[in-house]
Design a protein around this motif. Sequence first.
Motif, short mmCIF file in Angstrom:
data_model
loop_
_atom_site.label_atom_id
_atom_site.label_comp_id
_atom_site.label_asym_id
_atom_site.label_seq_id
_atom_site.Cartn_x
_atom_site.Cartn_y
_atom_site.Cartn_z
N VAL A 116 0.79 -1.23 0.18
CA VAL A 116 -0.04 -0.06 -0.11
C VAL A 116 0.82 1.23 0.16
N TRP B 153 -4.45 5.61 2.57
CA TRP B 153 -4.10 4.62 1.57
C TRP B 153 -4.48 5.48 0.29
N GLN C 61 -2.42 0.96 -4.15
CA GLN C 61 -2.26 -0.49 -3.49
C GLN C 61 -1.80 -1.12 -4.64
#
Length: 168
Positions: free
Chosen positions: A62, A70, A73
């Motif tokens: 991530v 985040w 990813q």
Amino acid sequence: MDPEVRPAQAHEWERARRLRLEMLADAPQSFGDRLEDVRTWGRERWRARLASALMDDSALLVAVDVDGVWVGQMAAREYLHPAPARVWLLEVYVTPAHRSSGLAEVLLSGIEAWTLDRGHHRLHLDVHEDSGAARSFYLRMGFVESGRTQPYPLDTTRRELEMVKDLP
């Protein structure tokens, strides 16, 4: 400051959920779930989904911004069957604000290193036939179309194209 790229952690299921919902809203044909279905998932389903991505046969990298959000990813999983064993690139996503920043390349480099550490020298992926930007990225990164296709699970009138990359 550039996002930190690192392995996901089991307690981060809420971050995984937020990014997955964004992914499906932004690129609904690129992933094997429907946004309206995923919105109904409960806490335990999200925890189990993340735990699966963190198993020994899998990697989930991530990209995390300074606020802990985040922003990208990339995952991979080693499939032993059918033989021969293969590693598949999965769950590729970078938020619009971080695209063209080199972040996808950093994530891919980490997945390639994981693949090599597993003893594999080829990385496979499936990409939706209408995902032009994704296909262009993969081609730039050295993937080639294998010629194999399969129906897209959410709309079998559309196809997914297999691409492969040989690693050094």
